[in-house]
Design an enzyme around this catalytic site. Structure first.
Site, PDB file in Angstrom:
ATOM      1  N   SER A  44       0.944  -1.355   0.000  1.00 45.67           N
ATOM      2  CA  SER A  44      -0.134  -0.188   0.083  1.00 45.67           C
ATOM      3  C   SER A  44       0.890   1.259  -0.132  1.00 45.67           C
ATOM      4  CB  SER A  44      -1.127  -0.050   1.055  1.00 45.67           C
ATOM      5  OG  SER A  44      -0.260  -0.041   2.299  1.00 45.67           O
ATOM      6  N   THR A  75      -1.556   3.532   4.507  1.00 46.56           N
ATOM      7  CA  THR A  75      -0.551   4.686   4.468  1.00 46.56           C
ATOM      8  C   THR A  75       0.569   4.414   5.404  1.00 46.56           C
ATOM      9  OG1 THR A  75      -2.632   6.020   3.877  1.00 46.56           O
ATOM     10  CG2 THR A  75      -0.457   7.100   5.007  1.00 46.56           C
ATOM     11  N   THR A 100       1.773   6.975   0.325  1.00 42.89           N
ATOM     12  CA  THR A 100       0.584   5.913   0.086  1.00 42.89           C
ATOM     13  C   THR A 100       0.673   5.629  -1.314  1.00 42.89           C
ATOM     14  OG1 THR A 100      -1.363   4.853   0.590  1.00 42.89           O
ATOM     15  CG2 THR A 100      -1.492   7.299   0.015  1.00 42.89           C
ATOM     16  N   ARG A 151      -7.898   9.140  -8.487  1.00 44.75           N
ATOM     17  CA  ARG A 151      -8.466   9.261  -7.200  1.00 44.75           C
ATOM     18  C   ARG A 151      -7.345   9.853  -6.468  1.00 44.75           C
ATOM     19  NH1 ARG A 151      -7.115   7.032  -1.951  1.00 44.75           N
ATOM     20  NH2 ARG A 151      -8.941   7.027  -0.536  1.00 44.75           N
ATOM     21  N   THR A 162      -4.227   7.111   8.878  1.00 45.87           N
ATOM     22  CA  THR A 162      -4.401   5.881   8.142  1.00 45.87           C
ATOM     23  C   THR A 162      -5.575   5.362   7.748  1.00 45.87           C
ATOM     24  OG1 THR A 162      -3.408   3.865   7.567  1.00 45.87           O
ATOM     25  CG2 THR A 162      -3.846   4.237   9.834  1.00 45.87           C
ATOM     26  N   GLY A 163      -5.859   4.890   6.836  1.00 53.25           N
ATOM     27  CA  GLY A 163      -7.348   4.288   6.444  1.00 53.25           C
ATOM     28  C   GLY A 163      -8.111   4.832   5.313  1.00 53.25           C
TER      29      GLY A 163
END
Ligand code: GLY
Length: 330
Positions: free
Chosen positions: A88, A190, A208, A218, A241-242
């Protein structure tokens, strides 16, 4: 704003009894306070999302060699960027639905300077390009072909960032083309990294490859100052993160620093940011997601919290480099 800070400082002193209970009162609202207000000047700290012990070790080495907090954060972020097994971030990051690895990153230093790149292809270390944006351009963020052109002008080289593994994973995904990011996969998402040097100067970095199989173009939260990362050297720093859409909509890292400015402890600030994410997700009908935050204040106290179980982080402090599990809300 400094008057407001002074108000809380005075409130803390005046309300020593209340501080013992971990709370002070502000307009009848109890604000959770830091439990360890002792100054840690002279004791550097590094904290990073996920179990990136090599990243925190590398960053701490920079600090002990006399590097700045920004040098440390950048050096730490470059570790997962170069790791082909980290799916990622950077090289080996899972591509978008068209098979392109597109990278987002930002840095912010103790003076409030920042730089970011997004939708950058074929460059292994977007965090270092972000730093060059900060240092060598009058801009905050450069994207796409402009970011690539700028990177090449700064001496970065183009590389294929798809590994055999990430190409195979994408080809497998193409069979069904189902857009369904998996939460909490190992070393998922990330890397955000925050560093404080021995003089108490704070900086951070965030990098990321974004959501796997995302639409082309995106951009998530990671390169957006205030969303994926925010640093205010007078107060503290935070990173995220997420699921970037939710983090951006709540400006989570900025929110955490502002809550700390109001007197929240780093932990309480992270928890409140997660509450906001959950409320936003409910309003938007988003389910099965993860978002997590780290915070570091000027005293070297940290906080960590996530929406669901599974978010861990690496902390290098007091000569110990360890992985800790963050608390979670759901
Ligand atoms: N947090 C990374 C992203 O959503 O792109």
């Amino acid at each position: 704003m400094s008057n407001r800070r002074d108000f809380f400082r005075y409130t803390l002193v005046a309300a020593a009894g209340a501080a013992l209970t971990g709370c002070v009162q502000n307009n009848d609202k109890a604000i959770p306070q830091s439990s360890n207000p002792a100054s840690v000047k002279g004791r550097p700290v590094v904290i990073a999302t996920w179990n990136n012990l090599i990243a925190t070790e590398t960053a701490m080495k920079k600090l002990t060699e006399g590097g700045s907090a920004l040098d440390a954060a950048e050096a730490g972020a470059r570790i997962p960027e170069a790791d082909p097994n980290d799916v990622s971030v950077g090289y080996g990051g899972l591509p978008d639905r068209d098979g392109n690895v597109t990278l987002d990153a930002c840095v912010m230093d103790d003076k409030g300077n920042s730089g970011a790149v997004c939708f950058l292809k074929n460059i292994k270390h977007p965090v270092s390009v972000a730093r060059k944006v900060m240092e060598n351009t009058p801009h905050n963020m450069i994207c796409g072909s402009g970011a690539l052109e700028f990177a090449l002008s700064q001496g970065f080289i183009e590389e294929d960032l798809l590994t055999e593994g990430s190409r195979k994973a994408w080809q497998e995904w193409l069979k069904e083309k189902k857009y369904q990011p998996v939460i909490n996969i190992e070393r998922h998402d990330t890397i955000g990294i925050l560093a404080m040097d021995k003089d108490g100067r704070l900086s951070g970095a965030c990098t990321t490859s974004g959501l796997s199989y995302k639409m082309s173009g995106r951009i998530g939260d990671s390169p957006i100052i205030g969303a994926g990362l925010f640093v205010d050297n007078e107060i503290g720093a935070a990173c995220a993160t997420g699921l970037g859409e939710l983090v951006t909509q709540t400006l989570g890292s900025f929110l955490i620093v502002e809550l700390m400015r109001m007197g929240y402890s780093p932990q309480a600030a992270c928890e409140e940011a997660v509450n906001r994410i959950i409320r936003r997700a409910e309003a938007a009908g988003v389910t099965d997601y993860q978002a997590g935050f780290l915070a570091l204040d000027k005293n070297g106290e940290h906080g960590a919290f996530s929406v669901v179980q599974g978010f861990n982080y690496a902390l290098y402090q007091n000569n110990k480099n360890i992985v800790l599990e963050a608390g979670h809300k759901l």
